[in-house]
Design an enzyme around this catalytic site. Structure first.
Site, PDB file in Angstrom:
ATOM      1  CG  ASP A   1      -0.418  -2.311  -8.278  1.00 16.95           C
ATOM      2  OD1 ASP A   1      -0.168  -3.265  -8.937  1.00 16.95           O
ATOM      3  OD2 ASP A   1      -0.637  -2.547  -7.290  1.00 16.95           O
ATOM      4  CE1 TYR A   2      -7.217  -1.053 -12.467  1.00 16.26           C
ATOM      5  CE2 TYR A   2      -7.839  -3.329 -11.661  1.00 16.26           C
ATOM      6  CZ  TYR A   2      -8.331  -1.923 -12.687  1.00 16.26           C
ATOM      7  OH  TYR A   2      -9.411  -2.292 -12.537  1.00 16.26           O
ATOM      8  CG  ASP A   3      -5.945  -5.568  -7.911  1.00 15.07           C
ATOM      9  OD1 ASP A   3      -7.409  -5.685  -8.407  1.00 15.07           O
ATOM     10  OD2 ASP A   3      -5.214  -6.503  -9.217  1.00 15.07           O
TER      11      ASP A   3
ATOM     12  CE  LYS B   1      -2.912  -4.219  40.124  1.00 17.31           C
ATOM     13  NZ  LYS B   1      -2.115  -3.909  38.722  1.00 17.31           N
TER      14      LYS B   1
END
Ligand code: ADP
Ligand code: G6P
Length: 737
Positions: free
Chosen positions: A508-510, A389
């Site tokens: 909720d579980y998982d 560059k």
């Protein structure tokens, strides 16, 4: 006022002791030269190593060190000789550098290097902690300091930390060979934003994060329990103005103002006006392909002998890491190659290669950049390569040809240069031929485009983009998707809970009450959870429901004896007060015979995935598959299923590493609303972690307290970070305080 703390192993200057005094010389290397411009323009402190070991600094000079560094806005981390050996010459440059540049055979996996690397990274982290205020921004640089972000995060959980890697990040297949691969990733994940030069490095990194840490990655966000980290590519630019203006100023010089080097270059140009200068500038590093370049030069002269005495290769190699054996060997190899080629091909009036092995002042770099017709850079592997560059920036009349290796990060942005494969001598020789014969107009057209791009995306813009992205990331975290259920908010929720006449709680579980397990059957409830659920369900005027996608057999086994209320299979079955399950919805299952073989074919082709057959739904689990592959297959399965179920009343739920096919009229929201309608509740609470829980969040009345576990997008009002936070909420419900 808040400031930015830049932290890297190299400072903008290196201290040396000469004639009994301290002198500061500018550092070479892309990191130091690039960041120097950023640093000088803003309010920042730069912390790093001075370049001298403790043992090298006599007591009388010690106070001068701080002064010399302070003049460059810098502050030091002290390192002993032993630390420099293990950390810098050892782990950084004998383990990581070769590995990340795909020189696997050079990588040494030495435990003592690793131990010192950890100790020294802690020293750098401590230096930051000592200087940083809570509102400061920390910007950590490069492979020498990959553990620093996490070390700082542990002590300052809320501080803003960015990390930028200046070298390539290798593919997972290479990275996985490192014995301490997980620790390195975890160290980096202390950051809020991680930057790379190119999209390829970014994608390799994300792939390693997914495969080695099993973390959830969505686009370029990495989800941790309590934070989201952004990963992005920011190709580093140069101080375009500095190089361009220096070249302009250089062109105005009269004879007496010219450097000795320039005068010599001019003399040679005059004596052979048609002769071409090829230029290569690099640190003396095996990743730069210098030896290959010399051999390719010889190959070119043999293939196109008409260019003998017409071209000259100027090689500037900067001494680097000379304590590392591979660098010593390379130096010897290059000395010999230059000697042999010059010995064989030189004539009385022509030396094909001019070889400089030293660092040069900026002014001489400009002499070389502006005097050479062709810049020829052939790294075998290079994170970016700023020299390419810089060469273009100094070509004020837009002439000159850049030949650049495809293996350099900068090749991505420099398509108008002549790109080559550094291992293909035939192609290189032909490209040199093409460069020598390229019409001026074509040179100017190509360089004009390159210059525009380099001027626009300069190093300042690069640093600003990185910093803006870091600030945005921090802000996004604060207002991410929904509001964090803070202690204050939870106190308010508790007041409503305590005051309520009739409570309804959906759990909720998982992923909510229990963490995920590779085998769903093993994610069974623990004693502490039973105790909490017992306490809550025993409270008067409180209806607690476990609401899950699980099959009814598993929940019967785990929870029926406890007489908890339960809704399972996403709302197909309901059990209240210990009574047997009965169907909430009349659902069909004749579609299963058609879908099952499709899922089986996916299981056959996706190792680690499996089918869970529930009474009224089918689930394809891919948690145990290769993460990238599993993700790809899930997209494929989604497409297949969408066309297959178009005429059935079925829907596909995309859960957490599971896809579930079930009747459209069954979902947790509908089931929850049926329960809600049974009585007059004045406190409703629902908590869950995945997509299937969103139905609940959407359908329950507006004044319900809905909580998402994790940071994904949600319609819940609040979020908490992880299952531990869920237990804390349950404990407060249980104790009613
Ligand atoms: P790397 O970071 O691997 O060393 P880069 O090409 O990205 O490679 O950066 C090299 C930097 O060092 C450039 O900014 C260049 O100007 C500077 N540099 C290279 N050679 C010399 C030299 N001989 N003397 C002074 N500076 C040099
Ligand atoms: C590369 C690295 C930098 C390093 C530079 C010079 O650019 O990315 O971190 O500073 O090389 O190497 P050195 O070992 O001298 O610091």
């Amino acid at each position: 006022m808040s400031k930015t703390i830049i932290i890297s192993n190299r400072l903008p200057v290196q201290l040396q002791i000469s004639n009994g005094d301290i002198t500061a010389i500018p550092s070479v290397g892309g990191l130091a030269t690039g960041m120097k411009s950023v640093h000088s323009g803003g309010d920042s402190l730069w912390i790093g190593w001075s370049g001298l070991t403790d043992e090298e600094i006599p007591d009388v000079l010690a106070p001068k060190i701080d002064k010399a560094l302070a003049e460059h806005g810098s502050s030091k981390v002290r390192l002993t000789k032993e630390e420099v050996n293990g950390f810098y010459f050892g782990f950084s440059n004998r383990t990581i550098w070769p590995l990340f540049h795909y020189f696997l055979e050079y990588s040494e996996f030495e435990l003592s290097y690793w131990e010192t690397y950890k100790t020294v990274n802690q020293k750098f982290a401590d230096a930051i902690l000592e200087k940083a205020g809570e509102d400061d921004t920390i910007w950590v640089h490069d492979y020498q300091l990959m553990l620093v972000p996490q070390m700082v995060r542990e002590k300052r959980p809320n501080i803003s930390i960015g990390f930028f890697l200046h070298i390539p990040f290798p593919s997972y297949e290479i990275f996985r060979t490192l014995p301490w691969r997980r620790e390195i990733l975890q160290g980096l994940l202390g950051s809020d934003l991680i930057g790379f030069h190119t999209y390829d490095y970014e994608r390799h990194f994300l792939s390693s994060v997914r495969r080695l840490l099993g973390l959830e990655v969505s686009f370029n966000d990495i989800y941790l329990d309590d934070r989201v980290i952004k990963v992005d590519s920011f190709p580093m630019g140069i101080d375009y103005k500095k190089f361009h203006e220096a070249a302009h100023e250089h062109a105005q010089r009269n004879e007496s103002q010219k450097s000795e080097l320039q005068k010599r270059l001019d003399t040679h140009k005059k004596s052979a006006p048609d002769a071409k200068f090829f230029l290569s500038i690099d640190r003396l590093d095996y990743s730069k392909g210098i030896a290959n370049r010399l051999k390719a030069f010889e190959y070119f002269l043999n293939k196109y002998p008409e260019y003998k005495e017409k071209v000259r290769l100027i090689i500037l190699a900067v001494p680097s890491r000379s304590n590392v054996p591979q660098y010593k060997l390379l130096k010897k190899e290059i000395d010999e190659l230059v000697g042999r080629i010059n010995g064989e091909l030189s004539t009385v009036s022509w030396t094909p290669i001019w070889y400089f092995y030293r660092s040069m002042p900026f002014e001489n770099l400009i002499d070389l950049y502006t005097s050479c017709d062709i810049a020829w850079l052939t790294p075998i592997r290079d994170g970016m390569n700023l020299v390419a560059k810089e060469y273009i920036a100094t070509r004020t009349d837009k002439t000159g040809v850049l030949i650049l290796s495809e293996m350099a990060g900068s090749a991505n942005e420099m398509n108008e240069s002549l790109l080559i494969n550094p291992n293909n001598f035939e192609q290189i020789a032909d490209t040199l031929y093409q460069a020598i014969n390229m019409p001026k107009k074509e040179q100017q057209e190509r360089n004009g485009i390159l210059q525009k791009r380099l001027e626009r995306y300069n190093v300042e813009k690069w640093a600003n983009d990185f910093m803006t992205s870091l600030v945005n990331q921090k802000e996004k975290e604060d207002v991410y998707v929904s509001r964090r259920l803070s202690v204050d908010l939870m106190n308010t929720v508790m007041n409503s809970y305590i005051d309520a006449k009739k409570r309804l709680v959906f759990l909720d579980y998982d992923g909510t009450l229990a963490g995920f397990h590779n085998d769903p059957q093993k994610a069974s409830p623990d004693e502490a959870l039973y105790k909490l659920l017992d306490e809550i369900s025993a409270q008067p005027n409180t209806d607690m429901y476990l609401i899950s996608g699980r099959d009814k057999e598993t929940f019967t086994k785990w929870f029926l004896p406890k007489k908890y209320n339960m809704i399972v299979e996403h709302g197909v079955w309901l059990s209240q007060n210990g009574k047997d399950f009965h169907m909430l919805e009349n659902v069909k299952k004749d579609w299963m015979a058609k879908i099952l073989p499709v899922l089986e074919s996916f299981v056959d082709r996706t190792p680690g995935s499996f089918i869970e057959e529930k009474n009224y739904s089918l689930a394809w689990h891919y948690r145990n598959t290769d993460p990238d592959f599993g993700q790809k297959r899930s997209v494929e399965l989604n497409t297949v299923l969408t066309s297959l179920i178009a005429n059935d009343d079925l829907s596909v739920l995309n859960g957490n590493k599971v896809m579930e096919i079930k009747s459209s009229n069954v979902n947790k929201g509908r089931a929850a609303m049926r329960v809600y309608a049974e009585q007059d509740y004045d406190f409703v609470f629902a908590i869950g972690d995945d997509w299937t829980d969103e139905f609940m969040f959407q359908e329950l009345p507006d004044d319900s307290v809905t909580v998402k576990v994790g940071r994904q997008k949600t319609t819940a009002k609040y979020f908490v970070d992880n299952t531990k936070n869920v237990r804390d909420i349950l404990a407060r419900f249980a104790k009613k305080r």
